[in-house]
Enzyme design. Structure first.
Site, PDB file in Angstrom:
ATOM      1  N   LYS A   1      72.482  27.465 -14.780  1.00  0.00           N
ATOM      2  CA  LYS A   1      72.208  26.259 -13.990  1.00  0.00           C
ATOM      3  C   LYS A   1      73.237  25.999 -12.899  1.00  0.00           C
ATOM      4  O   LYS A   1      74.347  26.507 -12.914  1.00  0.00           O
ATOM      5  CB  LYS A   1      72.064  25.044 -14.918  1.00  0.00           C
ATOM      6  CG  LYS A   1      70.680  25.034 -15.574  1.00  0.00           C
ATOM      7  CD  LYS A   1      70.386  23.776 -16.350  1.00  0.00           C
ATOM      8  CE  LYS A   1      69.008  23.901 -17.006  1.00  0.00           C
ATOM      9  NZ  LYS A   1      68.736  22.803 -17.916  1.00  0.00           N
TER      10      LYS A   1
ATOM     11  N   ARG B   1      69.869  26.964 -25.609  1.00  0.00           N
ATOM     12  CA  ARG B   1      68.733  27.553 -24.880  1.00  0.00           C
ATOM     13  C   ARG B   1      69.285  28.434 -23.764  1.00  0.00           C
ATOM     14  O   ARG B   1      70.054  27.966 -22.924  1.00  0.00           O
ATOM     15  CB  ARG B   1      67.876  26.419 -24.307  1.00  0.00           C
ATOM     16  CG  ARG B   1      66.613  26.879 -23.593  1.00  0.00           C
ATOM     17  CD  ARG B   1      65.829  25.668 -23.098  1.00  0.00           C
ATOM     18  NE  ARG B   1      64.618  26.055 -22.393  1.00  0.00           N
ATOM     19  CZ  ARG B   1      64.583  26.397 -21.118  1.00  0.00           C
ATOM     20  NH1 ARG B   1      65.667  26.396 -20.393  1.00  0.00           N
ATOM     21  NH2 ARG B   1      63.433  26.739 -20.560  1.00  0.00           N
TER      22      ARG B   1
HETATM   23  C1  7PM Z   1      66.895  23.926 -12.932  1.00  0.00           C
HETATM   24  C2  7PM Z   1      66.810  23.033 -13.951  1.00  0.00           C
HETATM   25  C3  7PM Z   1      66.403  25.189 -13.062  1.00  0.00           C
HETATM   26  C4  7PM Z   1      66.242  23.446 -15.104  1.00  0.00           C
HETATM   27  C5  7PM Z   1      65.850  25.588 -14.210  1.00  0.00           C
HETATM   28  C6  7PM Z   1      65.744  24.710 -15.243  1.00  0.00           C
HETATM   29  C7  7PM Z   1      65.732  22.871 -20.099  1.00  0.00           C
HETATM   30  C8  7PM Z   1      64.466  22.966 -20.664  1.00  0.00           C
HETATM   31  C9  7PM Z   1      64.435  23.766 -18.660  1.00  0.00           C
HETATM   32  C10 7PM Z   1      66.784  22.261 -20.837  1.00  0.00           C
HETATM   33  C11 7PM Z   1      65.184  21.954 -22.591  1.00  0.00           C
HETATM   34  C12 7PM Z   1      65.485  26.514 -16.900  1.00  0.00           C
HETATM   35  C13 7PM Z   1      65.215  25.139 -16.496  1.00  0.00           C
HETATM   36  N1  7PM Z   1      65.695  23.392 -18.851  1.00  0.00           N
HETATM   37  N2  7PM Z   1      64.184  22.525 -21.892  1.00  0.00           N
HETATM   38  N3  7PM Z   1      63.662  23.539 -19.744  1.00  0.00           N
HETATM   39  N4  7PM Z   1      66.443  21.819 -22.080  1.00  0.00           N
HETATM   40  N5  7PM Z   1      64.954  21.487 -23.834  1.00  0.00           N
HETATM   41  O1  7PM Z   1      66.647  26.918 -16.757  1.00  0.00           O
HETATM   42  O2  7PM Z   1      67.926  22.106 -20.398  1.00  0.00           O
HETATM   43  O3  7PM Z   1      64.570  27.214 -17.350  1.00  0.00           O
HETATM   44  S1  7PM Z   1      63.832  24.422 -17.195  1.00  0.00           S
END
Ligand code: 7PM
Length: 276
Positions: free
Chosen positions: A223, A257
């Site tokens: 991130k 995650r």
């Molecule tokens: C920016 C923000 C880019 C988030 C990509 C993402 C989470 C999630 C995602 C999290 C839970 C990614 C994400 N992030 N579910 N889904 N917690 N529970 O990296 O932080 O795939 S999307």
């Protein structure tokens, strides 16, 4: 809190922190640098994650990422349902569905998904009652604003207090429709409507989430918060992510995650060796 949660017949042992591997079938997540997976590649990647020691596989076909395009319900179903059916037959670990849509939750659980991961914390139309009908655990994540606008001007008086209050209110909403606490996981939602300062404050205050006595999930893999501290592009954020995974495990997080399963599994094994 409950240390063994049942994901549609597949146990998730939370006595030690576990690894959720990201399996992305969305074409526009910047974190995957565009290399989202088609059906065959996704199955292969899932098998690889299992070989690397993953505890749960998170299948996502919706664009909840900042600035991402909206995916129709039918598109999302077409991407995730056949894959979940195949995965639940081919791998033994629980499968999680990363969605905000009630109908996707229902069909994914019918197809074999054992956990609902909802970045909207069951606030979408029908999601709360869908989750109540389905006997699987749910991860409730905090997010400020809608995905398209949330990074424009995130603002909090006290980010820790506000995120905690939000998650507790969603836990209460779940309990009010008969979803027991034993089925819930909470997640501060790093990067979802948060500046770097907000993300750092949340992470530094992680113990306050652990104190809620609910399993806590952490998603920081690749991130922007890591990129900003390191001044590193998305493909150079692994070590920063592992540092955060180490701290999260040490402070009591239950689920990490991540895109990088093998590296994260190794980190957690080392943390565990020191604890035992
Ligand atoms: C920016 C923000 C880019 C988030 C990509 C993402 C989470 C999630 C995602 C999290 C839970 C990614 C994400 N992030 N579910 N889904 N917690 N529970 O990296 O932080 O795939 S999307």
């Amino acid at each position: 809190m409950s240390y063994r949660i049942d994901c549609a017949g597949r146990p998730l042992d939370l006595r030690h922190p576990c690894v959720m591997g990201i399996l992305n079938v969305t074409p526009d997540s910047f974190s995957d640098g565009g290399d989202f997976l088609g059906y065959e590649d996704a199955l292969q990647r899932a098998q690889q994650m299992v070989a690397e020691g993953v505890d749960i596989i998170d299948v996502g076909g919706e664009s909840t990422r900042p600035g991402a395009a909206v995916v129709s319900e039918q598109q999302e179903l077409d991407r995730v349902i056949p894959l979940i059916e195949a995965l639940s037959a081919e791998v033994a670990v629980p499968i999680s569905i990363d969605t905000t849509k009630a109908q996707v939750m229902r069909e994914a659980v019918s197809a074999g998904a054992g956990l609902i991961n909802d970045v909207n914390a069951l606030r979408s139309d029908g999601a709360l009652s869908a989750a109540a009908d389905l006997a699987v655990p749910i991860c409730l994540m905090h997010k400020q604003g809608s995905p398209s606008k949330m990074q424009k001007k995130p603002s909090y008086d006290n980010v820790l207090t506000e995120v905690k209050r939000f998650l507790l209110a969603r836990v209460a909403a779940c309990e009010s429709v008969g979803i027991s606490r034993e089925r819930l996981i909470v997640d501060p939602g790093f990067g979802f409507g948060k500046t770097l300062e907000h993300n750092i404050a949340l992470f530094a205050g992680l113990k306050q989430f652990i104190a809620l006595d609910l399993p806590v999930m952490i998603g920081v893999s690749r991130k922007t918060m890591i990129g900003e501290v390191l001044d590193a592009p998305v493909d150079e954020r692994l070590y920063g992510g592992l540092a955060l995974a180490t701290l999260a495990a040490q402070w009591g997080a239950s689920v990490i995650r991540t895109h990088e399963v093998k590296a994260t599994v190794d980190v957690l094994k080392i943390c565990r060796a020191l604890k035992d």
